[in-house]
Write a protein that holds these residues in place. Structure first.
Motif, PDB file in Angstrom:
ATOM      1  N   GLU A 144       0.824  -1.207   0.000  1.00 40.01           N
ATOM      2  CA  GLU A 144       0.000   0.000   0.000  1.00 40.01           C
ATOM      3  C   GLU A 144       0.864   1.265   0.000  1.00 40.01           C
ATOM      4  OE1 GLU A 144      -4.082   0.754   2.351  1.00 40.01           O
ATOM      5  OE2 GLU A 144      -3.532  -1.105   1.380  1.00 40.01           O
ATOM      6  N   LEU A 145       1.843   1.245   0.917  1.00 37.11           N
ATOM      7  CA  LEU A 145       2.722   2.399   1.058  1.00 37.11           C
ATOM      8  C   LEU A 145       3.534   2.621  -0.222  1.00 37.11           C
ATOM      9  CD1 LEU A 145       3.168   4.182   3.616  1.00 37.11           C
ATOM     10  CD2 LEU A 145       5.366   3.016   3.865  1.00 37.11           C
ATOM     11  N   SER A 146       4.034   1.501  -0.793  1.00 36.33           N
ATOM     12  CA  SER A 146       4.839   1.605  -2.014  1.00 36.33           C
ATOM     13  C   SER A 146       4.020   2.159  -3.157  1.00 36.33           C
ATOM     14  CB  SER A 146       5.385   0.225  -2.408  1.00 36.33           C
ATOM     15  OG  SER A 146       6.083  -0.358  -1.352  1.00 36.33           O
ATOM     16  N   LYS A 147       2.769   1.728  -3.227  1.00 36.55           N
ATOM     17  CA  LYS A 147       1.906   2.172  -4.309  1.00 36.55           C
ATOM     18  C   LYS A 147       1.607   3.664  -4.180  1.00 36.55           C
ATOM     19  CE  LYS A 147      -2.300   1.066  -6.738  1.00 36.55           C
ATOM     20  NZ  LYS A 147      -3.534   0.312  -6.798  1.00 36.55           N
ATOM     21  N   GLU A 148       1.293   4.052  -2.964  1.00 35.32           N
ATOM     22  CA  GLU A 148       0.978   5.462  -2.701  1.00 35.32           C
ATOM     23  C   GLU A 148       2.165   6.345  -3.083  1.00 35.32           C
ATOM     24  OE1 GLU A 148      -0.025   7.929   1.277  1.00 35.32           O
ATOM     25  OE2 GLU A 148      -0.758   5.877   1.218  1.00 35.32           O
ATOM     26  N   LYS A 149       3.345   5.893  -2.620  1.00 35.48           N
ATOM     27  CA  LYS A 149       4.583   6.603  -2.916  1.00 35.48           C
ATOM     28  C   LYS A 149       4.843   6.649  -4.427  1.00 35.48           C
ATOM     29  CE  LYS A 149       8.643   8.255  -1.927  1.00 35.48           C
ATOM     30  NZ  LYS A 149       8.752   9.575  -1.364  1.00 35.48           N
ATOM     31  N   GLY A 150       4.591   5.505  -5.075  1.00 29.61           N
ATOM     32  CA  GLY A 150       4.800   5.410  -6.518  1.00 29.61           C
ATOM     33  C   GLY A 150       3.927   6.391  -7.272  1.00 29.61           C
ATOM     34  N   MET A 151       2.642   6.474  -6.866  1.00 31.20           N
ATOM     35  CA  MET A 151       1.719   7.384  -7.545  1.00 31.20           C
ATOM     36  C   MET A 151       2.135   8.838  -7.318  1.00 31.20           C
ATOM     37  SD  MET A 151      -0.264   5.606  -9.354  1.00 31.20           S
ATOM     38  CE  MET A 151      -1.282   6.957  -9.949  1.00 31.20           C
ATOM     39  N   GLN A 152       2.589   9.099  -6.103  1.00 31.73           N
ATOM     40  CA  GLN A 152       3.068  10.451  -5.764  1.00 31.73           C
ATOM     41  C   GLN A 152       4.214  10.861  -6.691  1.00 31.73           C
ATOM     42  OE1 GLN A 152       4.066  10.151  -1.670  1.00 31.73           O
ATOM     43  NE2 GLN A 152       3.219  12.125  -1.130  1.00 31.73           N
ATOM     44  N   LEU A 153       5.144   9.921  -6.883  1.00 26.80           N
ATOM     45  CA  LEU A 153       6.307  10.217  -7.718  1.00 26.80           C
ATOM     46  C   LEU A 153       5.911  10.377  -9.183  1.00 26.80           C
ATOM     47  CD1 LEU A 153       8.886   7.885  -6.010  1.00 26.80           C
ATOM     48  CD2 LEU A 153       9.116  10.346  -6.299  1.00 26.80           C
ATOM     49  N   LEU A 154       4.953   9.547  -9.626  1.00 25.42           N
ATOM     50  CA  LEU A 154       4.497   9.673 -11.010  1.00 25.42           C
ATOM     51  C   LEU A 154       3.857  11.031 -11.235  1.00 25.42           C
ATOM     52  CD1 LEU A 154       3.098   6.157 -11.954  1.00 25.42           C
ATOM     53  CD2 LEU A 154       4.998   7.386 -12.988  1.00 25.42           C
ATOM     54  N   LYS A 155       3.150  11.494 -10.231  1.00 24.82           N
ATOM     55  CA  LYS A 155       2.532  12.812 -10.314  1.00 24.82           C
ATOM     56  C   LYS A 155       3.627  13.874 -10.430  1.00 24.82           C
ATOM     57  CE  LYS A 155      -1.067  15.449  -7.997  1.00 24.82           C
ATOM     58  NZ  LYS A 155      -1.853  15.551  -6.751  1.00 24.82           N
ATOM     59  N   LYS A 156       4.663  13.667  -9.634  1.00 26.85           N
ATOM     60  CA  LYS A 156       5.768  14.619  -9.624  1.00 26.85           C
ATOM     61  C   LYS A 156       6.432  14.738 -10.999  1.00 26.85           C
ATOM     62  CE  LYS A 156      10.054  15.444  -7.136  1.00 26.85           C
ATOM     63  NZ  LYS A 156      10.613  15.352  -5.790  1.00 26.85           N
ATOM     64  N   VAL A 157       6.578  13.599 -11.696  1.00 29.75           N
ATOM     65  CA  VAL A 157       7.200  13.663 -13.023  1.00 29.75           C
ATOM     66  C   VAL A 157       6.152  13.798 -14.126  1.00 29.75           C
ATOM     67  CG1 VAL A 157       9.232  12.364 -12.307  1.00 29.75           C
ATOM     68  CG2 VAL A 157       7.305  11.126 -13.294  1.00 29.75           C
ATOM     69  N   GLY A 158       4.894  13.994 -13.718  1.00 29.82           N
ATOM     70  CA  GLY A 158       3.841  14.293 -14.681  1.00 29.82           C
ATOM     71  C   GLY A 158       3.355  13.109 -15.493  1.00 29.82           C
ATOM     72  N   LEU A 159       3.402  11.908 -14.923  1.00 26.38           N
ATOM     73  CA  LEU A 159       3.011  10.727 -15.693  1.00 26.38           C
ATOM     74  C   LEU A 159       2.006   9.838 -14.957  1.00 26.38           C
ATOM     75  CD1 LEU A 159       6.502   9.776 -17.151  1.00 26.38           C
ATOM     76  CD2 LEU A 159       4.514  10.541 -18.448  1.00 26.38           C
ATOM     77  N   GLU A 160       1.192  10.483 -14.118  1.00 26.31           N
ATOM     78  CA  GLU A 160       0.193   9.723 -13.362  1.00 26.31           C
ATOM     79  C   GLU A 160      -0.637   8.789 -14.238  1.00 26.31           C
ATOM     80  OE1 GLU A 160      -1.643  13.091 -11.549  1.00 26.31           O
ATOM     81  OE2 GLU A 160      -2.295  11.822  -9.882  1.00 26.31           O
ATOM     82  N   GLU A 161      -1.045   9.316 -15.403  1.00 17.96           N
ATOM     83  CA  GLU A 161      -1.995   8.548 -16.233  1.00 17.96           C
ATOM     84  C   GLU A 161      -1.317   7.352 -16.898  1.00 17.96           C
ATOM     85  OE1 GLU A 161      -0.151  11.412 -19.113  1.00 17.96           O
ATOM     86  OE2 GLU A 161      -0.622  11.351 -16.990  1.00 17.96           O
ATOM     87  N   LYS A 162       0.016   7.248 -16.768  1.00 12.16           N
ATOM     88  CA  LYS A 162       0.739   6.141 -17.410  1.00 12.16           C
ATOM     89  C   LYS A 162       1.039   5.013 -16.420  1.00 12.16           C
ATOM     90  CE  LYS A 162       1.321   8.061 -21.499  1.00 12.16           C
ATOM     91  NZ  LYS A 162       0.622   7.507 -22.668  1.00 12.16           N
ATOM     92  N   ARG A 194      11.711   9.910 -17.474  1.00 14.79           N
ATOM     93  CA  ARG A 194      11.060  10.472 -16.281  1.00 14.79           C
ATOM     94  C   ARG A 194      10.623   9.356 -15.337  1.00 14.79           C
ATOM     95  NH1 ARG A 194       7.286  13.506 -20.038  1.00 14.79           N
ATOM     96  NH2 ARG A 194       5.893  13.983 -18.305  1.00 14.79           N
ATOM     97  N   VAL A 195      10.146   8.233 -15.915  1.00 16.40           N
ATOM     98  CA  VAL A 195       9.810   7.078 -15.073  1.00 16.40           C
ATOM     99  C   VAL A 195      11.066   6.559 -14.379  1.00 16.40           C
ATOM    100  CG1 VAL A 195       8.992   4.687 -15.069  1.00 16.40           C
ATOM    101  CG2 VAL A 195       7.811   6.404 -16.454  1.00 16.40           C
ATOM    102  N   ALA A 196      12.176   6.507 -15.135  1.00 12.55           N
ATOM    103  CA  ALA A 196      13.422   6.009 -14.546  1.00 12.55           C
ATOM    104  C   ALA A 196      13.850   6.891 -13.375  1.00 12.55           C
ATOM    105  CB  ALA A 196      14.517   5.952 -15.612  1.00 12.55           C
ATOM    106  N   ILE A 197      13.644   8.185 -13.511  1.00 14.69           N
ATOM    107  CA  ILE A 197      13.982   9.101 -12.408  1.00 14.69           C
ATOM    108  C   ILE A 197      13.073   8.814 -11.209  1.00 14.69           C
ATOM    109  CG2 ILE A 197      14.005  11.513 -11.665  1.00 14.69           C
ATOM    110  CD1 ILE A 197      14.783  12.275 -14.559  1.00 14.69           C
ATOM    111  N   ALA A 198      11.779   8.632 -11.489  1.00  9.64           N
ATOM    112  CA  ALA A 198      10.840   8.318 -10.400  1.00  9.64           C
ATOM    113  C   ALA A 198      11.216   7.013  -9.719  1.00  9.64           C
ATOM    114  CB  ALA A 198       9.412   8.241 -10.957  1.00  9.64           C
ATOM    115  N   ARG A 199      11.634   6.034 -10.511  1.00  9.49           N
ATOM    116  CA  ARG A 199      12.016   4.732  -9.939  1.00  9.49           C
ATOM    117  C   ARG A 199      13.196   4.893  -8.982  1.00  9.49           C
ATOM    118  NH1 ARG A 199      14.174   0.078 -13.926  1.00  9.49           N
ATOM    119  NH2 ARG A 199      15.874   1.581 -14.106  1.00  9.49           N
ATOM    120  N   ALA A 200      14.174   5.697  -9.394  1.00 12.10           N
ATOM    121  CA  ALA A 200      15.329   5.919  -8.527  1.00 12.10           C
ATOM    122  C   ALA A 200      14.918   6.679  -7.266  1.00 12.10           C
ATOM    123  CB  ALA A 200      16.418   6.672  -9.284  1.00 12.10           C
ATOM    124  N   LEU A 201      14.017   7.649  -7.428  1.00 12.19           N
ATOM    125  CA  LEU A 201      13.599   8.465  -6.273  1.00 12.19           C
ATOM    126  C   LEU A 201      12.782   7.655  -5.278  1.00 12.19           C
ATOM    127  CD1 LEU A 201      12.598  11.831  -8.006  1.00 12.19           C
ATOM    128  CD2 LEU A 201      14.632  11.371  -6.614  1.00 12.19           C
TER     129      LEU A 201
END
Lengths: 240, 218
Positions: free
Chosen positions: A111-129, A144-151
């Motif tokens: 749950e926590l990982s997913k929430e965090k993941g969505m937050q990061l996707l929002k940050k890099v502007g790719l929520e809908e992906k 941008r996804v790769a950056i989110a993955r590292a973050l």
């Protein structure tokens, strides 16, 4: 935060890094430039031990990364890395890519990982992906996804290895924008790049490397406008 | 030419029994060969050359000698060396598994090595251990690429199980050759055998095709 002492690296008989000394402060953005084959990428990869060090030391927050007693996996959780060719995991969706390390390495819980993941996707502007596979993304989106993955591992340091070199020109901007935002938020960054505009605008310090040495380092303005070494001048005259 | 269906009908129960044993031998070979093959494939890829050497020898031997020789050797020499007497079915399973394992080991190696080095680096840079990176990143991708060559190997295995008839394991070919011996007919038994093998191999390719499509990520 990062301290490099007399770092040397050879591949067989070929000495790629000859004697690198450098110290990087927290929240500093260091941009590494130089001709290809100068050892920039190798230097970056020595920091998180993707390349084993031939001689010398790299300390991250005082921990010697090449020491046999060091748990390198633990060090790497604090050092995010972004690659020229993204290296997203093609068998996982975008969100799964981002969640994998928090789930398996940090044991953060789904749950926590997913929430965090969505937050990061929002940050890099790719929520809908979130639920598509990397194959269907453009190069800029992949990076941008790769950056989110590292973050997602909440690293203290981010290493960027020519993050825009494999991109079509019109996609370079969106990736640099994410990196600029990261720099504004105070992330410690080491960036190998050919984007001189980014170096000038975001870098706190620019390092010019050539044939395995740090030839010159200075604030961007100084280095670009008033280079001291002939080799720096020659390089800059070719690219600016 | 008259085609005597009555012979096939008369032998149908035996052909069915034989087919079941053929399927059994093949399945045993597939399962044991795959498990053994993964183990040998990973052994073969070890960085330590000395430790990898026995695995290389194993692959060289079982790929470089005829399966027929291996079956005869195991049936008449190896099995009697360990137990009193021998057992054709056990010998056939052992020979088929050991033989398939050598090929499957190479399929695993090729599959794993075909994955871009960057995948491992990306996984390791996130703090994963080598085993985690293999488990979550490399093997799932490699497995998908291994399905077509594995399918080939499984089909070869089904067909090669016919060699077990040479040591009188009562599988399909054994009964088919019985028909020839009893009636001195050749078309009926061997065409029947060909059709049954074809049905088995086509069924397997169908299953593998489905699996491959289900694992696609586009």
């Amino acid at each position: 935060m990062i301290k490099v002492d007399n770092l040397k690296k050879s591949f067989g008989n070929h000495e790629v890094l000859k004697d690198i000394n450098l110290s990087i402060q927290p929240q500093e953005v260091v941009v590494v430039i130089g001709p290809s084959g100068s050892g920039k990428s190798t230097f970056l990869r020595c920091i998180n031990q993707l390349e084993t060090i031939t001689d010398g030391h790299v300390f991250i927050e005082g921990i010697d990364v090449a020491d046999k007693k060091t748990d390198i996996n633990k060090v790497r959780t604090e050092v995010g890395m972004v690659f020229q060719h993204f290296h997203l995991f093609p068998h996982m969706t975008v969100l799964e890519n981002i969640m994998l390390a928090p789930l398996k390495v940090r044991k953060a819980g789904a749950e926590l990982s997913k929430e965090k993941g969505m937050q990061l996707l929002k940050k890099v502007g790719l929520e809908e992906k979130a639920n598509v596979y990397p194959n269907s993304l453009s190069g800029g989106q992949k990076q941008r996804v790769a950056i989110a993955r590292a973050l997602a591992m909440e690293p203290k340091i981010m290493l960027f290895d020519e993050p825009t070199s494999a991109l079509d020109p019109e996609m370079v901007g969106e990736v640099l924008e994410v990196m600029k935002q990261l720099a504004r938020e105070g992330m410690t960054m080491v960036v190998v790049t050919h984007e001189m505009g980014f170096a000038r605008e975001v870098g706190d310090r620019v390092i010019f490397m050539d044939s395995g040495y740090i030839v010159e380092e200075n604030e961007p303005k100084q280095l670009f406008e008033n280079p001291q070494h002939d080799r720096t001048k020659a390089f800059l005259s070719k690219i600016l | 030419m008259d085609f005597r269906f009555d012979i096939i009908i008369e032998y149908a129960p035996f052909l069915l029994k034989g087919t079941l044993l053929t399927v059994g031998l093949s399945l045993a070979g597939i399962v044991i060969g795959t498990v053994l093959g993964l183990f040998i494939g990973l052994g073969n890829m070890m960085r330590n050359r000395l430790l990898a050497l026995p695995f290389k020898w194993y692959i060289t031997f079982f790929r470089g000698t005829p399966l027929l020789v291996q079956i005869l050797l195991i049936h008449f020499a190896v099995v009697p060396f360990f137990i009193n007497g021998t057992n054709a079915i056990a010998a056939a399973i052992i020979a088929l598994s050991l033989n398939a394992a050598a090929y499957i080991a190479e399929i695993f190696r090729a599959g794993i090595q075909s994955i871009d080095k960057g995948q491992m680096e990306a996984a390791r840079s996130l703090g994963m251990t080598h085993v985690q990176a293999m488990r979550y990143v490399i093997l799932p991708q490699a497995f998908k690429r291994m399905i077509p060559p594995l399918g080939n190997e499984f089909i070869v295995l089904i067909k090669d199980s016919s060699l077990a008839s040479i040591v009188v394991a009562p599988e399909l070919m054994y009964w088919v050759r019985n028909i020839q011996g009893q009636y001195f007919r050749v078309w009926e038994p061997y065409l029947t055998a060909a059709v049954i093998y074809l049905i088995l191999t086509l069924t397997l390719s169908f299953i593998l095709n489905r699996l491959e499509r289900r694992l696609a990520t586009e």
